[in-house]
Motif scaffolding. Structure first.
Motif, PDB file in Angstrom:
ATOM      1  N   ARG A   7       0.796  -1.233   0.000  1.00 21.43           N
ATOM      2  CA  ARG A   7       0.000   0.000   0.000  1.00 21.43           C
ATOM      3  C   ARG A   7       0.828   1.283   0.000  1.00 21.43           C
ATOM      4  O   ARG A   7       0.310   2.355  -0.306  1.00 21.43           O
ATOM      5  N   LEU A   8       2.094   1.203   0.355  1.00 23.06           N
ATOM      6  CA  LEU A   8       2.923   2.403   0.419  1.00 23.06           C
ATOM      7  C   LEU A   8       3.691   2.684  -0.869  1.00 23.06           C
ATOM      8  O   LEU A   8       4.404   3.688  -0.951  1.00 23.06           O
ATOM      9  N   ILE A   9       3.579   1.834  -1.871  1.00 18.22           N
ATOM     10  CA  ILE A   9       4.412   1.964  -3.073  1.00 18.22           C
ATOM     11  C   ILE A   9       4.291   3.349  -3.701  1.00 18.22           C
ATOM     12  O   ILE A   9       5.292   4.004  -3.993  1.00 18.22           O
ATOM     13  N   LYS A  45      14.702  -0.540   0.241  1.00 17.41           N
ATOM     14  CA  LYS A  45      14.557  -1.905   0.760  1.00 17.41           C
ATOM     15  C   LYS A  45      13.096  -2.338   0.712  1.00 17.41           C
ATOM     16  O   LYS A  45      12.789  -3.491   0.386  1.00 17.41           O
ATOM     17  N   TYR A  46      12.205  -1.408   1.045  1.00 19.15           N
ATOM     18  CA  TYR A  46      10.772  -1.723   0.979  1.00 19.15           C
ATOM     19  C   TYR A  46      10.355  -2.003  -0.459  1.00 19.15           C
ATOM     20  O   TYR A  46       9.739  -3.026  -0.755  1.00 19.15           O
ATOM     21  N   LEU A  47      10.692  -1.116  -1.368  1.00 18.27           N
ATOM     22  CA  LEU A  47      10.258  -1.251  -2.757  1.00 18.27           C
ATOM     23  C   LEU A  47      10.800  -2.516  -3.411  1.00 18.27           C
ATOM     24  O   LEU A  47      10.132  -3.135  -4.246  1.00 18.27           O
ATOM     25  N   SER A  48      12.010  -2.908  -3.022  1.00 13.68           N
ATOM     26  CA  SER A  48      12.676  -4.022  -3.702  1.00 13.68           C
ATOM     27  C   SER A  48      12.006  -5.371  -3.487  1.00 13.68           C
ATOM     28  O   SER A  48      12.307  -6.338  -4.199  1.00 13.68           O
ATOM     29  N   ASP A  59       5.141  -0.045 -11.119  1.00 18.82           N
ATOM     30  CA  ASP A  59       5.536   1.257 -10.562  1.00 18.82           C
ATOM     31  C   ASP A  59       6.917   1.188  -9.936  1.00 18.82           C
ATOM     32  O   ASP A  59       7.723   2.121 -10.059  1.00 18.82           O
ATOM     33  N   VAL A  60       7.198   0.084  -9.256  1.00 23.54           N
ATOM     34  CA  VAL A  60       8.529  -0.105  -8.664  1.00 23.54           C
ATOM     35  C   VAL A  60       9.572  -0.242  -9.775  1.00 23.54           C
ATOM     36  O   VAL A  60      10.652   0.357  -9.714  1.00 23.54           O
ATOM     37  N   ASN A  61       9.257  -1.016 -10.782  1.00 22.32           N
ATOM     38  CA  ASN A  61      10.148  -1.200 -11.926  1.00 22.32           C
ATOM     39  C   ASN A  61      10.502   0.146 -12.560  1.00 22.32           C
ATOM     40  O   ASN A  61      11.676   0.450 -12.816  1.00 22.32           O
ATOM     41  N   ASN A  62       9.485   0.980 -12.795  1.00 26.80           N
ATOM     42  CA  ASN A  62       9.709   2.296 -13.407  1.00 26.80           C
ATOM     43  C   ASN A  62      10.508   3.206 -12.490  1.00 26.80           C
ATOM     44  O   ASN A  62      11.331   4.007 -12.955  1.00 26.80           O
TER      45      ASN A  62
END
Length: 228
Positions: free
Chosen positions: A160-162, A189-192, A198-201
């Motif tokens: 939910r925080l992405i 660290k969270y995103l990974s 969205d994380v990829n971008n």
């Protein structure tokens, strides 16, 4: 259970109108006075865990914590607390920096943050934390709270925080603040841990602007693509 300090009340480590999570509630049986007195155990803005009289607060959410158990002490007092805290010497060990007690407390604190704070509050805490980094770095209440929040959501692998983290991380990546890397390390660290577009971008954005990063962030970003 969440509470707010009442207006025109001044207590060490607390701010008027600010909301706090109740870690433990204690009802002390005062037989000689013919009445009970209730206290809330709260981590204050100085990151100290302290007991405060319940009448100082307004209750924001009155639901008792789902993991609380009822524990009666030898003195006849009633504790609404977590099973991990029920030993009579737990808090004594905690205040004496006993590693196991601190570890138990930190795990419960993460669970409280994860379970008690809603999506809107998450966005507000993280956004204010980054803003505080720019405007008031000597009193980083919201910034430190945002670290705790992100670490909690990392532990429970909740996505939910992405959106808010990628938005705020981009702001910090283009700033000149030396201390920004503390937030970014926690954020990366969270995103990974998520396989998400969205994380990829975001990590592509970082690698395209790598001059604003450091070796730790670059390692996290490159490993993300290697593993995904």
């Amino acid at each position: 259970m969440k509470v707010k300090l009442k207006n025109n009340i001044y207590e060490s480590g607390l701010f008027e109108g600010r909301e706090y999570l109740v870690i433990e509630m204690v009802v002390i049986n005062q037989i000689n006075l013919g009445e009970n007195q209730t206290f809330f155990l709260i981590e204050n803005d100085d990151r100290q865990v302290m007991r405060y009289e319940a009448h100082l607060f307004n209750i924001s959410t009155s639901n008792l914590n789902s993991k609380w158990i009822v524990n009666q002490t030898n003195e006849g007092n009633i504790r609404f607390t977590f099973e991990e805290f029920v030993e009579s010497d737990f808090w004594e060990n905690f205040y004496n920096d006993h590693k196991e007690s601190i570890h138990k407390y930190n795990n419960i604190k993460k669970w409280l943050l994860f379970s008690e704070i809603n999506d809107e509050e998450c966005i507000e805490i993280i956004t204010r934390g980054v803003l505080e980094e720019f405007n008031n770095p000597e009193k980083p209440y919201n910034l430190e709270k945002s670290y705790d929040l992100i670490e909690a959501f990392t532990q429970f692998k909740d996505e939910r925080l992405i959106k808010v983290i990628t938005d705020q991380a981009k702001v910090l990546l283009t700033s000149e603040l030396v201390s920004r890397y503390i937030f970014l390390n926690v954020a990366f660290k969270y995103l990974s841990i998520f396989k998400d577009s969205d994380v990829n971008n975001f990590f592509i954005f970082y690698l395209e602007n790598i001059e604003h990063g450091n070796d730790i962030l670059t390692e996290i970003a490159t490993k993300y693509f290697e593993q995904n």
